[in-house]
Motif scaffolding. Structure first.
Motif, PDB file in Angstrom:
ATOM      1  N   PHE A  37       0.838  -1.207   0.000  1.00  0.00           N
ATOM      2  CA  PHE A  37       0.000   0.000   0.000  1.00  0.00           C
ATOM      3  C   PHE A  37       0.871   1.255   0.000  1.00  0.00           C
ATOM      4  O   PHE A  37       0.672   2.161  -0.816  1.00  0.00           O
ATOM      5  CB  PHE A  37      -0.907   0.014   1.231  1.00  0.00           C
ATOM      6  N   ILE A  47       2.588   1.838  -3.323  1.00  0.00           N
ATOM      7  CA  ILE A  47       1.722   2.365  -4.384  1.00  0.00           C
ATOM      8  C   ILE A  47       1.395   3.832  -4.121  1.00  0.00           C
ATOM      9  O   ILE A  47       1.411   4.666  -5.035  1.00  0.00           O
ATOM     10  CB  ILE A  47       0.441   1.515  -4.492  1.00  0.00           C
ATOM     11  N   LEU A  79       4.386   5.689  -5.073  1.00  0.00           N
ATOM     12  CA  LEU A  79       4.611   5.610  -6.519  1.00  0.00           C
ATOM     13  C   LEU A  79       3.690   6.569  -7.262  1.00  0.00           C
ATOM     14  O   LEU A  79       4.107   7.265  -8.185  1.00  0.00           O
ATOM     15  CB  LEU A  79       4.360   4.177  -6.994  1.00  0.00           C
ATOM     16  N   LEU A  80       2.426   6.624  -6.826  1.00  0.00           N
ATOM     17  CA  LEU A  80       1.470   7.510  -7.494  1.00  0.00           C
ATOM     18  C   LEU A  80       1.629   8.942  -7.025  1.00  0.00           C
ATOM     19  O   LEU A  80       1.004   9.844  -7.579  1.00  0.00           O
ATOM     20  CB  LEU A  80       0.035   7.043  -7.217  1.00  0.00           C
ATOM     21  N   LEU A 104       0.600  10.549  -4.238  1.00  0.00           N
ATOM     22  CA  LEU A 104      -0.674  11.124  -3.842  1.00  0.00           C
ATOM     23  C   LEU A 104      -0.443  12.130  -2.734  1.00  0.00           C
ATOM     24  O   LEU A 104       0.209  11.820  -1.743  1.00  0.00           O
ATOM     25  CB  LEU A 104      -1.621  10.032  -3.348  1.00  0.00           C
ATOM     26  N   ARG A 132     -12.956  19.124  -1.962  1.00  0.00           N
ATOM     27  CA  ARG A 132     -13.820  19.178  -3.137  1.00  0.00           C
ATOM     28  C   ARG A 132     -15.172  19.709  -2.729  1.00  0.00           C
ATOM     29  O   ARG A 132     -15.429  19.929  -1.548  1.00  0.00           O
ATOM     30  CB  ARG A 132     -13.988  17.772  -3.698  1.00  0.00           C
ATOM     31  N   VAL A 168      -1.102  -9.916 -12.242  1.00  0.00           N
ATOM     32  CA  VAL A 168      -0.519  -8.609 -11.909  1.00  0.00           C
ATOM     33  C   VAL A 168       0.517  -8.222 -12.949  1.00  0.00           C
ATOM     34  O   VAL A 168       0.567  -7.073 -13.418  1.00  0.00           O
ATOM     35  CB  VAL A 168       0.094  -8.657 -10.506  1.00  0.00           C
ATOM     36  N   ILE A 194      -1.315  -7.204 -16.137  1.00  0.00           N
ATOM     37  CA  ILE A 194      -1.968  -5.897 -16.018  1.00  0.00           C
ATOM     38  C   ILE A 194      -0.951  -4.769 -16.067  1.00  0.00           C
ATOM     39  O   ILE A 194      -1.145  -3.762 -16.734  1.00  0.00           O
ATOM     40  CB  ILE A 194      -2.769  -5.831 -14.695  1.00  0.00           C
ATOM     41  N   SER A 195       0.176  -4.944 -15.396  1.00  0.00           N
ATOM     42  CA  SER A 195       1.102  -3.810 -15.346  1.00  0.00           C
ATOM     43  C   SER A 195       1.973  -3.722 -16.594  1.00  0.00           C
ATOM     44  O   SER A 195       2.588  -2.697 -16.820  1.00  0.00           O
ATOM     45  CB  SER A 195       1.953  -3.864 -14.079  1.00  0.00           C
ATOM     46  N   ILE A 199      -7.858   4.343  -3.162  1.00  0.00           N
ATOM     47  CA  ILE A 199      -6.923   3.594  -2.308  1.00  0.00           C
ATOM     48  C   ILE A 199      -7.468   3.481  -0.886  1.00  0.00           C
ATOM     49  O   ILE A 199      -7.354   2.431  -0.244  1.00  0.00           O
ATOM     50  CB  ILE A 199      -5.541   4.264  -2.347  1.00  0.00           C
ATOM     51  N   LEU A 224      -4.207  -3.405  -6.430  1.00  0.00           N
ATOM     52  CA  LEU A 224      -3.276  -2.275  -6.548  1.00  0.00           C
ATOM     53  C   LEU A 224      -2.712  -2.191  -7.956  1.00  0.00           C
ATOM     54  O   LEU A 224      -2.489  -1.088  -8.467  1.00  0.00           O
ATOM     55  CB  LEU A 224      -2.167  -2.391  -5.510  1.00  0.00           C
ATOM     56  N   ALA A 225      -2.510  -3.341  -8.625  1.00  0.00           N
ATOM     57  CA  ALA A 225      -2.056  -3.296 -10.023  1.00  0.00           C
ATOM     58  C   ALA A 225      -3.108  -2.628 -10.892  1.00  0.00           C
ATOM     59  O   ALA A 225      -2.784  -1.815 -11.771  1.00  0.00           O
ATOM     60  CB  ALA A 225      -1.762  -4.700 -10.524  1.00  0.00           C
ATOM     61  N   ILE A 226      -4.391  -2.933 -10.627  1.00  0.00           N
ATOM     62  CA  ILE A 226      -5.464  -2.293 -11.402  1.00  0.00           C
ATOM     63  C   ILE A 226      -5.472  -0.789 -11.133  1.00  0.00           C
ATOM     64  O   ILE A 226      -5.632   0.024 -12.049  1.00  0.00           O
ATOM     65  CB  ILE A 226      -6.818  -2.935 -11.050  1.00  0.00           C
ATOM     66  N   VAL A 233      -2.953   1.090 -10.285  1.00  0.00           N
ATOM     67  CA  VAL A 233      -1.824   1.716 -10.975  1.00  0.00           C
ATOM     68  C   VAL A 233      -2.128   1.862 -12.463  1.00  0.00           C
ATOM     69  O   VAL A 233      -1.875   2.919 -13.065  1.00  0.00           O
ATOM     70  CB  VAL A 233      -0.541   0.893 -10.750  1.00  0.00           C
ATOM     71  N   PHE A 268      -4.498   4.678 -12.853  1.00  0.00           N
ATOM     72  CA  PHE A 268      -3.859   5.980 -12.651  1.00  0.00           C
ATOM     73  C   PHE A 268      -3.040   6.371 -13.872  1.00  0.00           C
ATOM     74  O   PHE A 268      -3.000   7.538 -14.261  1.00  0.00           O
ATOM     75  CB  PHE A 268      -2.971   5.917 -11.403  1.00  0.00           C
ATOM     76  N   ARG A 269      -2.397   5.368 -14.500  1.00  0.00           N
ATOM     77  CA  ARG A 269      -1.607   5.694 -15.695  1.00  0.00           C
ATOM     78  C   ARG A 269      -2.509   6.165 -16.826  1.00  0.00           C
ATOM     79  O   ARG A 269      -2.121   7.000 -17.640  1.00  0.00           O
ATOM     80  CB  ARG A 269      -0.817   4.463 -16.137  1.00  0.00           C
ATOM     81  N   THR A 304      -7.143   9.273  -8.704  1.00  0.00           N
ATOM     82  CA  THR A 304      -7.585   8.146  -7.880  1.00  0.00           C
ATOM     83  C   THR A 304      -8.946   8.457  -7.268  1.00  0.00           C
ATOM     84  O   THR A 304      -9.363   7.780  -6.338  1.00  0.00           O
ATOM     85  CB  THR A 304      -6.598   7.845  -6.757  1.00  0.00           C
ATOM     86  N   ASN A 305      -9.592   9.506  -7.775  1.00  0.00           N
ATOM     87  CA  ASN A 305     -10.893   9.871  -7.220  1.00  0.00           C
ATOM     88  C   ASN A 305     -11.981   9.147  -7.996  1.00  0.00           C
ATOM     89  O   ASN A 305     -12.042   9.236  -9.219  1.00  0.00           O
ATOM     90  CB  ASN A 305     -11.066  11.390  -7.320  1.00  0.00           C
ATOM     91  N   ASP A 359     -14.201  10.857 -10.635  1.00  0.00           N
ATOM     92  CA  ASP A 359     -13.659  11.175 -11.960  1.00  0.00           C
ATOM     93  C   ASP A 359     -13.633   9.948 -12.866  1.00  0.00           C
ATOM     94  O   ASP A 359     -13.299  10.055 -14.037  1.00  0.00           O
ATOM     95  CB  ASP A 359     -12.232  11.717 -11.832  1.00  0.00           C
TER      96      ASP A 359
END
Lengths: 170, 107
Positions: free
Chosen positions: A68, A71, A74-75, A77, A83, A161, A164-165, B30, B84-86, B88, B91-92, B97-98, B101
């Motif tokens: 967790f 990720i 990585l993203l 956030l 909002r 995984v 998907i990636s 997340i 988490l792979a999904i 990512v 996000f790409r 991550t909202n 949206d």
């Protein structure tokens, strides 16, 4: 389990659980989740499930939380900006959750079978509960097929995984 | 005051409610995923409490429930990896991550 320890760890676990939900920063949420899982592992140990408590710490507080945090970082956030507040969704969701909790407390109040203390374990004198041995015996004798299936599931998840990636989403 | 099974079921139910409320109220995918983990763990707590409550004729807890908890933890770990792979991949593709949206089925 000592009732004092039970209340201590339960309240800590629920408190950290609430903090997972209310924190705006995802990293703070993830760290609260780790603390919540560690308190849950303490409750497992209090229920004489030492092996489950150990894998709770290793798998959840170790592996899953690293994933967790990895990720989230990585993203990249940040704490989400405020909002437009959706009042209907917020109060609707809160109402559903509160109604669920009220139902649950009502059902448990009318559950006399569960209103008894935990029976004592009957162990040979001078012996500790060897729960790992018993869990292993149960796993490999009466639940051997599900165990193999779970092994295949993990293999499929690993391959999935990677697929998907790797795939380029256009 | 002695602890009864209902105490554990109550705590487990409250943890489930917290996770449930998080899934309903939060918009970050997340955080929603973390709240799913909370709900799975609430189920684990009640299973272990039932295991300890049902002491068999041999004077030991019912280990079938603990084996089920073992399976739940294994499946949850696989689920986290795939989920988490999904996220990512999502996000790409969308840089968000909202969940508000991400409302279109196809893009």
């Amino acid at each position: 389990m000592n009732p004092l320890l039970f209340w201590l760890f339960s309240l800590l676990m629920l408190g950290f659980g609430v903090s997972v939900v209310v924190n705006r920063n995802p990293v703070a949420s993830a760290l609260s989740l780790v603390s919540s899982f560690l308190c849950l592992a303490a409750l497992f140990v209090g229920l004489d499930a030492y092996f489950i408590g150990a894998i709770q710490v290793i798998v959840y507080a170790g592996a899953v939380m690293v994933l967790f945090l990895f990720i989230i970082m990585l993203l990249d956030l940040r704490a989400e900006e405020r909002r437009k507040f959706n009042k209907v969704a917020f109060f609707g969701g809160g109402l559903v959750a509160l109604a669920f909790a009220a139902q649950l407390i009502g059902v448990l109040g009318k559950h006399p079978r569960g209103d008894k203390p935990f029976p004592a374990l009957n162990l040979p004198p001078g012996e500790q509960l060897n729960d790992l041995k018993h869990v292993g015996e149960t796993l490999f004798t009466s639940h051997n097929l599900p165990f193999q299936v779970v092994g295949v599931l993990i293999l499929v998840a690993t391959i999935g995984v990677i697929v998907i990636s790797k795939r380029e989403l256009k | 005051m002695t602890l009864t099974l209902n105490h554990y079921l109550l705590v487990s139910g409250l943890l489930f409610t917290i996770g449930f409320a998080g899934v309903l109220l939060r918009r970050n995918i997340i955080i929603i995923f973390m709240c799913l983990e909370l709900m799975l763990n609430a189920a684990n707590l009640s299973l272990v409490a039932f295991s300890r409550f049902n002491v068999g004729p041999d004077g030991l807890p019912n280990f079938n429930a603990q084996v089920l908890v073992f399976f739940i933890i294994t499946v949850a770990a696989a689920e986290v990896a795939v989920g988490l792979a999904i996220i990512v991949a999502l996000f790409r593709a969308r840089q968000t991550t909202n969940v508000e949206d991400i409302s279109s089925m196809k893009f």
